[in-house]
Write an enzyme that holds these catalytic residues in place. Structure first.
Site, short mmCIF file in Angstrom:
data_model
loop_
_atom_site.label_atom_id
_atom_site.label_comp_id
_atom_site.label_asym_id
_atom_site.label_seq_id
_atom_site.Cartn_x
_atom_site.Cartn_y
_atom_site.Cartn_z
N SER A 146 -6.36 -2.14 -1.24
CA SER A 146 -6.30 -0.72 -0.87
C SER A 146 -6.94 0.14 -1.98
O SER A 146 -8.11 -0.04 -2.28
CB SER A 146 -4.85 -0.34 -0.57
OG SER A 146 -4.80 0.89 0.12
N ASP A 222 -4.59 -2.66 10.81
CA ASP A 222 -4.21 -1.88 9.62
C ASP A 222 -3.96 -0.43 10.05
O ASP A 222 -4.84 0.22 10.62
CB ASP A 222 -5.36 -1.96 8.61
CG ASP A 222 -5.01 -1.39 7.25
OD1 ASP A 222 -4.37 -0.33 7.21
OD2 ASP A 222 -5.40 -2.00 6.25
N HIS A 254 -1.66 -3.58 6.90
CA HIS A 254 -1.99 -3.23 5.51
C HIS A 254 -1.03 -3.83 4.49
O HIS A 254 -1.15 -3.58 3.30
CB HIS A 254 -1.97 -1.69 5.39
CG HIS A 254 -2.75 -1.16 4.21
ND1 HIS A 254 -4.13 -1.28 4.11
CD2 HIS A 254 -2.37 -0.49 3.09
CE1 HIS A 254 -4.55 -0.71 2.99
NE2 HIS A 254 -3.50 -0.23 2.34
#
Lengths: 276, 276
Positions: A146, A222, A254
């Site tokens: 991320s 996600d 995610h």
């Protein structure tokens, strides 16, 4: 440098250490996994940069990297995601300030005195680790999740020759055009968008690419995919004919369950590039 | 039953579910990992019982079981360690009450109305899971950590024929003679020590043993080793010539880093016993 904890793991040692950081002008904590091979001499190093809200600890306990690192003989560094502490600026939102350093050197108030995560990850911490542990600074690779995927990609393209390989899990791939990015780059670097470009993987991929292999995994379920913008990076990789792979993984979200699911592939990918 | 969350992991699904438990007279939460093979039909089940202070979540995110379970085609159940909630008795100490059910059916006040974790793990939850998910109730195995290792061993020996194999990570191995045990067995079962014997792995090993293979890992740097008493269980296994292994692992402590380090071996051990 002080030892917070050391736990035997997969034949090696998962340590947590604190030190006074010059780059960040505060105490910083990091995790370091040393595989069993480090007992016989310096080993290559894989950097794992974490995402928003994380400390050094999240990936260390949830990403499942150590077993694969032990198999391939890699050290893994888990830095924190920002400076922290009482005298350090912060913001009430989770996506700015402490826990959200975005791997830049801030130039704007109130962030500039402490938020120098680029220098911390690129310069200070590698120096400390090479000095204190059995790692080989000539053999480094980098990954992240991320915001940490953003950090890994921008550091790898911004420091040619430093990392043998780069990978990312669901990176913030085009922050100059996304909610995860415009707000933070403006806060840390000011309104001149020219200063932001080095901190956008898609723009860096268009401008120069990476001199090595790139591996990116992105879950198609996600919840943040529209903000992450993997398609922008994918287009830039394709246009440049960048060696590497963008893998769009059906059903994955995610979370660290996604990260852990593909960790074996990422560690093996870096081990191959590092000759480990 | 209600779904709390479902995350894709290693090609399968890591779910968290709540339901109203009859055994415990309260709502209970559990984790269930279903491997990719479950999409094609019922799969064998490995129970993972957790230790003091844990919920269903700790092992689910830290023990690294899912990747190995996916490789071997096993489901893994992560039950909570006690009843919980406002109307449920508790104790200010971490090692009694909520988070510390010890896998017994309490007979004493104030615990008896809710603290029936033996029935919950042995009867109610297996029934629910077999009804709701693609698992094969004829092929079950059991493992656990610390208090959960105690639970796994006592359930396995107390329910002959139920589990194909049993393993444990640093189990509370002789609770009738240890600080982790005497206090809780007295609180839950009363002062008659005769009622405690079925909840002591060493005594159960002496009395009847296990009809199958046993695998136990114990770290030699475990900070609780004197309370866990692996030597008592090891002596009982040796005296009975119990098929199996007690492995004393140099340098490992009581943490999930220890559990994760040997999880691959444990899952492979159970998979072999289950014919998976």
């Amino acid at each position: 440098m002080q030892t917070v904890s050391e736990n035997r793991a997969f034949g090696g040692v998962q340590g947590v250490y604190t030190h006074t950081s010059e780059a960040c002008s505060c105490d910083m904590t990091f995790g370091l996994y040393l595989p069993p091979q480090a007992a016989r001499g310096p080993v290559p190093v894989l950097w794992y940069l974490s995402g928003l809200t994380c400390t050094h600890e999240n990936a260390m306990i949830k990403a499942g990297a150590q077993g694969w690192a032990a198999r391939h003989g890699l050290a893994v560094v888990f830095p924190d995601t920002s400076p922290r502490g009482e005298g350090v600026a912060d913001d009430p939102h989770y996506d700015l300030g402490q826990g959200a350093g975005f791997y830049v050197n801030a130039t704007e108030a109130p962030w500039a005195p402490h938020f120098r995560m680029w220098d911390y990850v690129a310069e200070e911490l590698p120096g400390l680790i090479a000095e204190q542990f059995a790692v080989d600074p000539e053999r480094q690779a980098i990954t992240g999740h991320s915001m940490g995927g953003h950090g890994a990609l921008t550091l790898a393209m911004g420091l040619p020759g430093r990392y043998a390989s780069v990978s990312a899990f669901a990176p913030i791939a085009h922050p100059t055009s996304a909610d995860w990015g415009r707000k933070q780059l403006a806060a840390y670097l000011g309104p001149d968008e020219g200063a932001w470009a080095a901190h956008d993987s898609t723009l860096a991929m268009r401008a120069r690419g990476f001199d090595g292999e790139v591996l990116i995994d992105q879950g198609l379920s996600d919840q943040f995919i529209d903000t992450l913008k993997p398609e922008a990076l994918g287009e830039a990789m394709a246009a440049r004919r960048q060696p590497g792979r963008l893998r769009l993984q059906k059903g994955y979200d995610h979370s660290y369950f996604f990260v852990a699911s593909f960790m074996a592939d990422h560690v093996a990918f870096h081990a191959e590039a590092l000759g480990a």
